[in-house]
Motif scaffolding. Structure first.
Motif, PDB file in Angstrom:
ATOM      1  N   MET A  38      87.419 -65.394  62.291  1.00  0.00           N
ATOM      2  CA  MET A  38      87.820 -63.913  62.255  1.00  0.00           C
ATOM      3  C   MET A  38      88.681 -63.610  61.129  1.00  0.00           C
ATOM      4  O   MET A  38      88.791 -62.185  61.301  1.00  0.00           O
ATOM      5  CB  MET A  38      88.349 -63.829  63.726  1.00  0.00           C
ATOM      6  CG  MET A  38      87.467 -64.082  64.912  1.00  0.00           C
ATOM      7  SD  MET A  38      88.064 -63.509  66.526  1.00  0.00           S
ATOM      8  CE  MET A  38      88.786 -65.136  67.052  1.00  0.00           C
ATOM      9  N   ALA A  62      88.031 -57.407  56.194  1.00  0.00           N
ATOM     10  CA  ALA A  62      86.857 -56.499  56.510  1.00  0.00           C
ATOM     11  C   ALA A  62      85.471 -56.262  55.676  1.00  0.00           C
ATOM     12  O   ALA A  62      85.835 -56.534  54.559  1.00  0.00           O
ATOM     13  CB  ALA A  62      87.676 -55.027  56.675  1.00  0.00           C
ATOM     14  N   MET A  63      84.500 -56.467  56.303  1.00  0.00           N
ATOM     15  CA  MET A  63      83.281 -56.194  55.585  1.00  0.00           C
ATOM     16  C   MET A  63      82.538 -54.995  55.933  1.00  0.00           C
ATOM     17  O   MET A  63      82.864 -54.348  57.136  1.00  0.00           O
ATOM     18  CB  MET A  63      82.314 -57.294  55.703  1.00  0.00           C
ATOM     19  CG  MET A  63      81.599 -57.665  56.882  1.00  0.00           C
ATOM     20  SD  MET A  63      80.492 -58.813  56.925  1.00  0.00           S
ATOM     21  CE  MET A  63      81.363 -60.352  57.062  1.00  0.00           C
ATOM     22  N   HIS A  80      79.838 -52.826  57.766  1.00  0.00           N
ATOM     23  CA  HIS A  80      78.930 -53.153  58.691  1.00  0.00           C
ATOM     24  C   HIS A  80      77.670 -52.715  58.339  1.00  0.00           C
ATOM     25  O   HIS A  80      76.639 -52.889  59.206  1.00  0.00           O
ATOM     26  CB  HIS A  80      79.295 -52.838  60.047  1.00  0.00           C
ATOM     27  CG  HIS A  80      79.749 -51.628  60.157  1.00  0.00           C
ATOM     28  ND1 HIS A  80      80.932 -50.951  59.695  1.00  0.00           N
ATOM     29  CD2 HIS A  80      79.073 -50.422  60.742  1.00  0.00           C
ATOM     30  CE1 HIS A  80      80.948 -49.718  59.996  1.00  0.00           C
ATOM     31  NE2 HIS A  80      80.046 -49.317  60.742  1.00  0.00           N
ATOM     32  N   THR A 131      79.044 -54.440  71.328  1.00  0.00           N
ATOM     33  CA  THR A 131      80.571 -54.673  71.369  1.00  0.00           C
ATOM     34  C   THR A 131      81.162 -53.993  72.816  1.00  0.00           C
ATOM     35  O   THR A 131      80.964 -52.875  73.146  1.00  0.00           O
ATOM     36  CB  THR A 131      81.054 -53.821  70.441  1.00  0.00           C
ATOM     37  OG1 THR A 131      80.778 -54.480  68.845  1.00  0.00           O
ATOM     38  CG2 THR A 131      82.633 -54.094  70.437  1.00  0.00           C
ATOM     39  N   GLY A 132      81.542 -55.190  73.677  1.00  0.00           N
ATOM     40  CA  GLY A 132      81.903 -54.743  75.037  1.00  0.00           C
ATOM     41  C   GLY A 132      81.881 -56.074  75.803  1.00  0.00           C
ATOM     42  O   GLY A 132      81.291 -57.006  75.371  1.00  0.00           O
ATOM     43  N   GLY A 144      84.251 -59.801  74.153  1.00  0.00           N
ATOM     44  CA  GLY A 144      84.119 -58.870  73.296  1.00  0.00           C
ATOM     45  C   GLY A 144      82.790 -58.511  73.109  1.00  0.00           C
ATOM     46  O   GLY A 144      82.400 -57.275  72.739  1.00  0.00           O
ATOM     47  N   PHE A 167      76.390 -48.314  66.668  1.00  0.00           N
ATOM     48  CA  PHE A 167      77.596 -47.973  66.835  1.00  0.00           C
ATOM     49  C   PHE A 167      78.568 -49.043  65.979  1.00  0.00           C
ATOM     50  O   PHE A 167      77.868 -50.067  65.817  1.00  0.00           O
ATOM     51  CB  PHE A 167      78.197 -47.724  68.026  1.00  0.00           C
ATOM     52  CG  PHE A 167      77.302 -46.957  68.745  1.00  0.00           C
ATOM     53  CD1 PHE A 167      76.916 -45.385  68.465  1.00  0.00           C
ATOM     54  CD2 PHE A 167      76.583 -47.215  70.021  1.00  0.00           C
ATOM     55  CE1 PHE A 167      76.148 -44.550  69.005  1.00  0.00           C
ATOM     56  CE2 PHE A 167      75.736 -46.457  70.568  1.00  0.00           C
ATOM     57  CZ  PHE A 167      75.474 -45.090  70.167  1.00  0.00           C
ATOM     58  N   THR A 168      79.675 -48.561  65.531  1.00  0.00           N
ATOM     59  CA  THR A 168      80.445 -49.701  64.595  1.00  0.00           C
ATOM     60  C   THR A 168      80.565 -50.980  65.659  1.00  0.00           C
ATOM     61  O   THR A 168      81.414 -50.840  66.447  1.00  0.00           O
ATOM     62  CB  THR A 168      81.943 -49.011  64.364  1.00  0.00           C
ATOM     63  OG1 THR A 168      81.595 -47.751  63.777  1.00  0.00           O
ATOM     64  CG2 THR A 168      82.580 -50.027  63.453  1.00  0.00           C
ATOM     65  N   PRO A 169      80.112 -52.028  64.839  1.00  0.00           N
ATOM     66  CA  PRO A 169      80.422 -53.235  65.658  1.00  0.00           C
ATOM     67  C   PRO A 169      81.763 -53.866  65.515  1.00  0.00           C
ATOM     68  O   PRO A 169      82.477 -53.933  64.380  1.00  0.00           O
ATOM     69  CB  PRO A 169      79.136 -54.106  64.995  1.00  0.00           C
ATOM     70  CG  PRO A 169      79.152 -53.828  63.764  1.00  0.00           C
ATOM     71  CD  PRO A 169      79.460 -52.168  63.615  1.00  0.00           C
ATOM     72  N   ALA A 170      82.347 -54.704  66.371  1.00  0.00           N
ATOM     73  CA  ALA A 170      83.454 -55.590  66.414  1.00  0.00           C
ATOM     74  C   ALA A 170      83.312 -56.742  65.436  1.00  0.00           C
ATOM     75  O   ALA A 170      82.801 -57.772  65.662  1.00  0.00           O
ATOM     76  CB  ALA A 170      84.006 -55.927  67.668  1.00  0.00           C
ATOM     77  N   VAL A 171      83.220 -56.436  64.228  1.00  0.00           N
ATOM     78  CA  VAL A 171      82.769 -57.495  62.961  1.00  0.00           C
ATOM     79  C   VAL A 171      83.368 -59.015  63.391  1.00  0.00           C
ATOM     80  O   VAL A 171      82.814 -59.872  63.213  1.00  0.00           O
ATOM     81  CB  VAL A 171      82.974 -56.993  61.743  1.00  0.00           C
ATOM     82  CG1 VAL A 171      82.592 -58.244  60.484  1.00  0.00           C
ATOM     83  CG2 VAL A 171      82.062 -55.811  61.342  1.00  0.00           C
ATOM     84  N   PRO A 172      84.706 -58.978  63.479  1.00  0.00           N
ATOM     85  CA  PRO A 172      85.434 -60.335  63.695  1.00  0.00           C
ATOM     86  C   PRO A 172      84.791 -61.218  64.803  1.00  0.00           C
ATOM     87  O   PRO A 172      84.502 -62.438  64.578  1.00  0.00           O
ATOM     88  CB  PRO A 172      86.943 -60.065  63.848  1.00  0.00           C
ATOM     89  CG  PRO A 172      86.952 -58.719  63.256  1.00  0.00           C
ATOM     90  CD  PRO A 172      85.616 -57.814  63.612  1.00  0.00           C
ATOM     91  N   LEU A 173      84.165 -60.502  65.879  1.00  0.00           N
ATOM     92  CA  LEU A 173      83.610 -60.897  66.962  1.00  0.00           C
ATOM     93  C   LEU A 173      82.260 -61.440  66.518  1.00  0.00           C
ATOM     94  O   LEU A 173      81.887 -62.563  67.024  1.00  0.00           O
ATOM     95  CB  LEU A 173      83.533 -59.962  68.124  1.00  0.00           C
ATOM     96  CG  LEU A 173      84.982 -59.316  68.536  1.00  0.00           C
ATOM     97  CD1 LEU A 173      84.610 -58.512  69.890  1.00  0.00           C
ATOM     98  CD2 LEU A 173      85.921 -60.649  68.808  1.00  0.00           C
ATOM     99  N   LEU A 189      86.756 -52.578  50.161  1.00  0.00           N
ATOM    100  CA  LEU A 189      86.123 -51.367  50.980  1.00  0.00           C
ATOM    101  C   LEU A 189      87.099 -50.039  50.655  1.00  0.00           C
ATOM    102  O   LEU A 189      88.124 -50.226  51.327  1.00  0.00           O
ATOM    103  CB  LEU A 189      86.006 -51.746  52.433  1.00  0.00           C
ATOM    104  CG  LEU A 189      85.248 -52.827  52.906  1.00  0.00           C
ATOM    105  CD1 LEU A 189      84.933 -52.854  54.352  1.00  0.00           C
ATOM    106  CD2 LEU A 189      83.907 -52.853  52.234  1.00  0.00           C
ATOM    107  N   ALA A 237      87.502 -53.485  63.655  1.00  0.00           N
ATOM    108  CA  ALA A 237      86.549 -52.392  64.855  1.00  0.00           C
ATOM    109  C   ALA A 237      86.596 -53.048  66.190  1.00  0.00           C
ATOM    110  O   ALA A 237      86.692 -54.320  66.213  1.00  0.00           O
ATOM    111  CB  ALA A 237      85.473 -52.127  64.238  1.00  0.00           C
ATOM    112  N   TYR A 242      81.555 -48.881  83.110  1.00  0.00           N
ATOM    113  CA  TYR A 242      82.358 -49.545  82.149  1.00  0.00           C
ATOM    114  C   TYR A 242      83.307 -48.315  81.259  1.00  0.00           C
ATOM    115  O   TYR A 242      84.362 -48.827  80.846  1.00  0.00           O
ATOM    116  CB  TYR A 242      81.514 -50.077  80.888  1.00  0.00           C
ATOM    117  CG  TYR A 242      82.112 -50.869  80.057  1.00  0.00           C
ATOM    118  CD1 TYR A 242      82.535 -51.986  80.445  1.00  0.00           C
ATOM    119  CD2 TYR A 242      82.271 -50.237  78.514  1.00  0.00           C
ATOM    120  CE1 TYR A 242      83.247 -52.927  79.307  1.00  0.00           C
ATOM    121  CE2 TYR A 242      83.151 -51.132  77.639  1.00  0.00           C
ATOM    122  CZ  TYR A 242      83.356 -52.592  78.138  1.00  0.00           C
ATOM    123  OH  TYR A 242      84.148 -53.157  76.937  1.00  0.00           O
TER     124      TYR A 242
END
Lengths: 375, 375
Positions: free
Chosen positions: A23, A27-28, A30, A60-61, A194, A232-238, B7, B193, B215
């Motif tokens: 993680m 940042a990259m 997405h 993401t959720g 997440g 939609f913007t994903p939680a990249v680290p996850l 970025l 994100a 949710y």
């Protein structure tokens, strides 16, 4: 005093170092090729872990977000038979109440599901069946294959919460006729919380409803997944962590991984048996004990604080009972980056806590568990 | 060839090392005291960054999840005036279509919003106004204060997407009468994100609707927030990262942080001006250029690939135009853990790409930008 407690709960669970440090990457983009590769690899591995050829989508959720995506996309306005023998079965019922016409087919927590009532509901026109495969609130493993057979026989959709089974126990969505199988990242996969993952069958797509919540619009996820993206913007680290966690699972091999989880749970159950303590779940020929969580009943006069509180003070967290069984049971999770050392540590600590509380356990559960683990 | 591109987009943005490594911590119990402290500290800091005394809630999900939480909880069945001068204004309109009765009060992307039409809609009974404060698709900063005044005058709710302004530009939800302000973690806060944050006024709570998505049930979030928890399993590593990111923002000080963002954007605009290139946004007395993103028009004959593609090959990612202005503009983000070195690197690279494409820029934008930054 150590800073980081060892989590021996039915999720969240300890994560391997490889997963955690994945993680920390900068940042990259997405929408770029590198993240596309992350999605592609993760999706491919998740399909193998899910044992499915169906579409595999990630959101993401939390796991609840996954449940709601399933219900809101495929069950709106439908007659939904919700099987309930624990807290999460009831959550699927609660989510269903916002979208369809659900009935709660409930048995006491941890007892066999009312399958005759299910058959009757299906005969009377139920169009969807919801099930929590592994109900951690009561530590029981429900008969998904049998329930899938009933759903298929009546042409009903079958929505299965596999949040605490997929990745640690046998699941065969395609063979069992599971139209939507759901998991969360922080349970058997030993990644951080997440991300929810869902497998979706063609039969489910054919039942697609209008106007699901915008954020849970699964056709949009499907369209993006074809480009290895998310709408939609994903939680990249996850995602980076989940990719690593899936790789670790497949390096171990699913067969070996499932065997390890079964052995860990067997060790805990053996200890309880030798201690002379009752398990909370009441399986029958179709239902089994969970292999990712074990619920042990407190004997008369022993408080949650005397056992779970003491164990926590010594650096390990186990779970208590939820809702109406709060204070009546404690639950030991056997999932995640854990093995014999962690199992024996928690069992020894629990055994010591009972002794410190002056309760006469029948025998040395720790040694008995060790025999199971060494075998 | 370096592995990790820099970025310089309007999000996601580079993250400080402290933020990234905060995620590597071993799993913690999200119902325990340690995570409670994380939530409490993060919430307190977010309130300071949001400049609000309203309730502050966090959701595991993207900024779009935050938008949907706002619309589904407070706007169901209502007449919604959606102000649109770019892609994200239109997204709020799309989300509103699933819940209420929205009208799109649109102007061309990057041009001033039709405030007279808004006033008329309010006179004719619009009950909600939605606005994207900083519209990155067109790099324009919309007049939230003026719009809030109109909404308040007519007793309408005011929902403001502050996803790319909160944390980098001036926002005063309480003074402006913003009933729900929304941000995402991966923009001005320079965290990863996956978390949305919302401030919610009493006026919004008083308009609470029945049956939002399970949710996104904000009353459940509010109830959990009182215990420093979340109703559903939170993405713990993202909270650890966000706490660190908020701390960094407040260590810098919001005044200095806002000034830095303004200077960075000013440097980019100065370069464009010296180059003789047009900016895409067309502000007026009420609307301004964005301070977190700058959209520059390609001159005739220059392709997106020649500039943005070349820059990407050299290791920096800037954004292109979206939807109908794809290929017509490029956008440089000025947010996140960036400063003079990154700004000058991207400007030098863009200047070089124009030269390589044989386009005669009017002057040395890089030197002019450097003067702004050094001043």
């Amino acid at each position: 005093m150590q800073n980081e407690s060892l989590l021996m709960m039915p999720g969240p669970v300890p994560m391997p170092e490889r997963v955690r440090f994945a993680m920390a990457r900068q940042a990259m983009n997405h929408r770029g090729a590198e993240f596309g590769q992350v999605v592609e690899e993760t999706t491919t591995m998740l399909k193998e872990i899910f044992c499915t050829k169906n579409d595999l989508l990630t959101i993401t959720g939390s796991g609840t977000a996954g449940m709601e995506a399933a219900i809101s996309n495929f069950c709106q306005g439908k007659k939904i038979a919700c099987l309930v023998n624990g807290k999460f079965g009831d959550r699927l019922y609660q989510v269903s109440q916002r979208y369809g016409n659900p009935m709660s087919l409930a048995s006491d927590w941890g007892t066999p599901l009312p399958l005759e009532a299910l058959e009757q509901a299906l005969e009377e026109g139920a169009e969807v069946v919801t099930l929590v495969h592994n109900e951690t609130s009561a530590a029981i493993l429900n008969p998904a294959e049998e329930i899938g057979r009933l759903a298929q026989k009546h042409g009903a959709l079958f929505i299965m919460d596999g949040i605490t089974s997929i990745g640690a126990d046998e699941v065969y969505p395609d063979k069992w006729g599971v139209d939507v199988a759901i998991t969360g990242s922080q349970k058997c996969l030993a990644a951080p919380a997440g991300l929810a993952a869902l497998s979706v069958s063609q039969k489910a797509w054919d039942a697609q409803c209008e106007n699901p919540p915008f954020y849970f619009d699964l056709p949009a996820y499907k369209k993006s997944a074809a480009k290895n993206q998310t709408p939609f913007t994903p939680a990249v680290p996850l995602y980076l962590a989940l990719r690593e966690a899936c790789a670790i699972a497949l390096e171990e091999g699913m067969e070996a991984r499932i065997a390890r989880h079964r052995m860990m749970a067997q060790a805990v159950r053996t200890a309880a048996d030798v201690w002379g303590l009752s398990l909370f779940a009441q399986p029958d020929a179709l239902h089994s004990y969970s292999n990712t969580a074990t619920a042990i009943c407190y004997p008369e006069g022993i408080t949650d604080d005397a056992i779970r509180g003491k164990v926590k003070n010594l650096g390990i967290e186990v779970s208590g009972g939820q809702d109406h069984i709060k204070g009546k049971i404690f639950r030991i999770g056997t999932m995640g980056a854990t093995g014999a050392p962690e199992i024996l540590a928690v069992l020894a600590m629990v055994q010591g806590a009972f002794k410190a509380a002056g309760y006469p356990l029948k025998g040395d559960g720790v040694s008995a568990a060790c025999e199971v683990l060494i075998a």
